[in-house]
Design a protein around this motif. Sequence first.
Motif, PDB file in Angstrom:
ATOM      1  N   TYR A  44       0.911  -1.141   0.165  1.00 60.31           N
ATOM      2  CA  TYR A  44       0.085   0.025  -0.158  1.00 60.31           C
ATOM      3  C   TYR A  44       0.819   1.383  -0.063  1.00 60.31           C
ATOM      4  CZ  TYR A  44      -3.419  -3.365   1.596  1.00 60.31           C
ATOM      5  OH  TYR A  44      -4.207  -4.338   1.756  1.00 60.31           O
ATOM      6  N   ASP A  46       1.612   4.836   1.264  1.00 62.07           N
ATOM      7  CA  ASP A  46       1.377   5.668   2.582  1.00 62.07           C
ATOM      8  C   ASP A  46       1.478   7.294   1.983  1.00 62.07           C
ATOM      9  OD1 ASP A  46       0.770   6.727   4.737  1.00 62.07           O
ATOM     10  OD2 ASP A  46       2.575   6.142   5.886  1.00 62.07           O
ATOM     11  N   SER A  48       1.405   9.884   3.570  1.00 57.99           N
ATOM     12  CA  SER A  48       1.927  11.051   4.456  1.00 57.99           C
ATOM     13  C   SER A  48       3.314  10.791   4.469  1.00 57.99           C
ATOM     14  CB  SER A  48       1.243  10.687   5.995  1.00 57.99           C
ATOM     15  OG  SER A  48       1.700   9.323   6.273  1.00 57.99           O
ATOM     16  N   THR A  49       4.055   9.548   4.198  1.00 61.14           N
ATOM     17  CA  THR A  49       5.351   9.431   4.051  1.00 61.14           C
ATOM     18  C   THR A  49       5.801   9.202   2.825  1.00 61.14           C
ATOM     19  OG1 THR A  49       5.355   6.924   4.486  1.00 61.14           O
ATOM     20  CG2 THR A  49       5.469   8.189   6.545  1.00 61.14           C
TER      21      THR A  49
END
Length: 165
Positions: A44, A46, A48-49
């Motif tokens: 997946y 991410d 945000s990062t």
Amino acid sequence: MVLLLVSVTVLHLVTLAMLFTAILEKSWWVLADTEITDLWYNCYHDNSTGNWLCAANSENDWLQSVQALMVLTVVFSSVSFLVFLGQLFTMSTGGLFYFTGLCQICAGLTDFAACLIFTFHRKEVLDEARESSTSHFGYCFILAWLSMPLLVVSGVLYVHLRKKQ
């Protein structure tokens, strides 16, 4: 004759590289560019990062059969290449590369079986119905399909290839 020998060797190495890429890269099934599934992991993205978070795929019989057949394909093709190199230096003049061709054709057939299983049992392999309008097969799956006819063609070429001086 040298050109044919070099061409068959390059074809074999190209198909072997395609198989390694198809097995090791993470793009057999792509879901909306935020989730990627391969034979080993489900990843997946991410936001945000900006990193991919991967977890091992849940084991099921269809997935294990695709994994085993693809690994067997690489083994057959690798053995075929090593046997070809051995036969090239040890076989007498006029000999045919039957075993090399047979291994390469077997690699093509196992690749074909793995791709068919993944194609027709995709929902079971992925362990859930993740069908949407944005999901599609990834480039590794396409590489696996493309390597199948190349494996069979190179196997047939090996069977007809005769060692000359």
